[in-house]
Enzyme design. Structure first.
Site, mmCIF file in Angstrom:
data_model
loop_
_atom_site.group_PDB
_atom_site.id
_atom_site.type_symbol
_atom_site.label_atom_id
_atom_site.label_comp_id
_atom_site.label_asym_id
_atom_site.label_seq_id
_atom_site.Cartn_x
_atom_site.Cartn_y
_atom_site.Cartn_z
ATOM 1 N N ASP A 141 28.468 40.346 21.435
ATOM 2 C CA ASP A 141 29.208 40.375 20.180
ATOM 3 C C ASP A 141 30.248 41.482 20.216
ATOM 4 O OD1 ASP A 141 29.922 40.826 17.409
ATOM 5 O OD2 ASP A 141 28.222 39.560 16.909
ATOM 6 N N HIS A 182 32.787 28.398 18.880
ATOM 7 C CA HIS A 182 33.011 29.614 18.098
ATOM 8 C C HIS A 182 34.174 30.440 18.645
ATOM 9 C CE1 HIS A 182 32.018 32.895 15.402
ATOM 10 N NE2 HIS A 182 31.979 33.736 16.410
#
Lengths: 377, 377
Positions: free
Chosen positions: B201, B287
């Site tokens: 992330d 994504h």
């Protein structure tokens, strides 16, 4: 004072050097930060406390009989065996999170309800009710306990998730309690921790590797017993007290942790010492006097964590201590101390026990065994 | 009693001095682990993310006018100035907990409600409603935001307590959100973190110290803007998906974080690449494609934390992401990305935004100034 500061700076230099060396090599550190899982005793007890912990207690489902319990413990032992070594669990859905182990330990305990289920005598009994207790069911009891500790919070979260997923067809989650201590590297190993009230906590702990420790913590068969109590700190009123009042309550200096009759944290308190007006320097009702145990074999191993959860809209903390102590015999060691404290500890004004549970801790196992084997097969 | 209190304060002061001297390792290490508070921009933004964070949002009390706000911000700035340097706050009731600083930063933000209170135009507007949102009031909005980050959880707890105590006569606590990343020393600095879903992330984050970073994050006056969203991870169904499905959803390999068209985490995704059947290798709805921003000045700085709270009795986690992003202009940078994601991100099946808030981040201050001075005086 000049002497103190020079010594402080010198020591500081050396200690900081060690910290600096120990920190950068993260990958290399991973190799050093694996706690062995196998052995005659479970890990996570004599292990130097890790920075993060979650205690999770389960209630057995109605149809979980002795055979099912054995299956569950085989499964959970296998998870613990892999995860603590930095390897994914067998059906790990997030295998990327299994490393680093960050000194992960997974320790299992059996509550009285588990022994009742298998119609065997329980080594531990529910504690008597103490006058100070205001126990909330949601933090109390449990048939199975898993203590998960590591120096990394994501490692703890991942291990918790794997353990809960594998346990949940046999048991429901009764409570979880998350706690923390100083981060790894923030203090030197073995240095006493402060709790959210600012006190040093665990000064009188037996030291691992000593005969006193073995006598106080372990039973000859490699088992031990665990008390977990949730102690709410009444920080609003505690903060309203001044340093003199706080130190009088505890019986120790807040700054150094030294007993009021000494100068160093490790000085033995002199309970006979009298002050100018003939009163004891350490009050009859001071926490360290009430908690004092002369016989080393009757001491307990405090392995405590802080908790700090939501803040109320008015800004009041929900904060305190996950008190966890290991001892060979709860009735002989923990209960008398807690009775003495409940009767007349000045600290009672600022702390409230709101949860309580006891567990027998089975012995460890080897590569082919599983935790609880001697109880469940 | 007055005498006692004054003595208490005095003793407190001396005690704090002694603490600094008596904790050599901490004091020296603190030299390395103190983040400067003063400067043209607030700390805690370009700062390499610390291991622990709490975000606390306040609602102003009805009688808190502009003058009161200025008094509050003077007080909170003074707390932050001391605490971040490892020194006790002015009226610190637990001065022993103020050191080590453990890279503590305290960052302040002003919500639209604060500007409404002083009848000034707000630099930030409440976000439009996105189709994926299931916002819960208890995680949404707020007039004042304090982001407290440090590598040590007890340092965070202590700073939070001091800040909340000093804010509460001016404001009530609306929500607190606690999060964590890998512990300091667990990974090397700058290494991308994994979240509770196992994904890397922040791979595309602008790098502090580059012109791109300055363009994307800072406004010319030293201010910036913050979005805080609570994103629940639907771990039960996510875990039911296999690795292929997860990687197709994200557009990256779970193991290395490399885009499906590359081999290394840092490889630029090739969105034009086609697979055997003529379909794009990185799906139209993956994504990373939906979140992709070509223009570096339009990127956002993700400074995210994981959360992991209670477990339900059936063993389901309450876990996810405290998404926090800093950008020069929320409307120009964050909102278009979030719109794209809300329209058609495959990941939406496994994540749910349950909280949302926006704040203008005032510029930094020097030794004589205070945060928010240019807004409130």
């Amino acid at each position: 004072m000049a002497e103190l500061s020079r010594r402080g700076l010198l020591t500081g230099g050396v200690a900081a050097g060690v910290v600096a060396l120990a920190r950068p090599a993260a990958a290399q550190a991973a190799a050093e930060t694996v706690v062995p899982f196998h052995g005659p005793r479970q890990a996570g007890i004599a292990t130097e406390p890790q920075a993060h912990a979650v205690f999770v207690a389960f209630d057995l489902r109605e149809d979980t009989d002795k055979d099912a319990l054995a299956r569950m413990m085989r499964l959970l032992t296998d998870d613990a065996r892999r995860l603590t070594q930095g390897r994914p669990a067998l059906a790990d859905t997030e295998p990327e999170l299994a490393s680093p182990a960050a000194r992960l330990t997974v320790t299992f305990g059996f509550g009285p309800g588990l022994y009742a289920r298998i119609k065997a005598p329980s080594p531990v009994k529910v504690l008597p009710k103490f006058s100070v207790d205001k126990l909330d069911k949601k933090w109390t009891g449990g048939d199975l306990l898993v203590q998960i500790c590591a120096d990394d919070p994501l490692t703890v979260a991942h291990a918790l998730r794997m353990i809960v997923k594998d346990a949940r067809s046999f048991a429901t989650v009764r409570w979880t309690q998350r706690g923390f201590r100083r981060a790894a590297g923030t203090q030197s190993a073995g240095q006493t921790q402060r709790n959210v009230m600012g006190q040093m906590d665990g000064t009188g702990n037996p030291k691992p590797g000593t005969p006193e420790f073995d006598l106080a913590v372990w039973r000859p068969d490699g088992t031990t017993q665990l008390v977990v109590r949730r102690i709410k700190a009444e920080l609003e009123t505690w903060d309203a007290a001044d340093v003199v009042a706080k130190e009088f309550t505890i019986g120790r200096k807040l700054s150094t942790g030294a007993p009021l009759t000494g100068t160093k944290e490790t000085d033995a308190p002199d309970f006979a010492a009298k002050g100018a007006h003939g009163f004891p320097v350490i009050s009859e009702y001071a926490h360290i006097r009430r908690a004092h145990v002369g016989d080393p074999s009757l001491r307990i191993l405090r392995r405590v964590y802080n908790y700090d959860e939501g803040v109320t809209s008015q800004g009041h903390a929900d904060s305190g201590l996950i008190f966890a102590s290991y001892q060979a015999d709860i009735e002989r060691q923990f209960t008398p101390i807690q009775k003495q404290l409940a009767e007349a500890d000045l600290l009672n004004e600022w702390i409230t026990p709101i949860g309580s549970a006891v567990f027998a801790i089975p012995k460890g196992c080897d590569e082919k065994g599983w935790i609880g084997q001697e109880v469940l097969s």
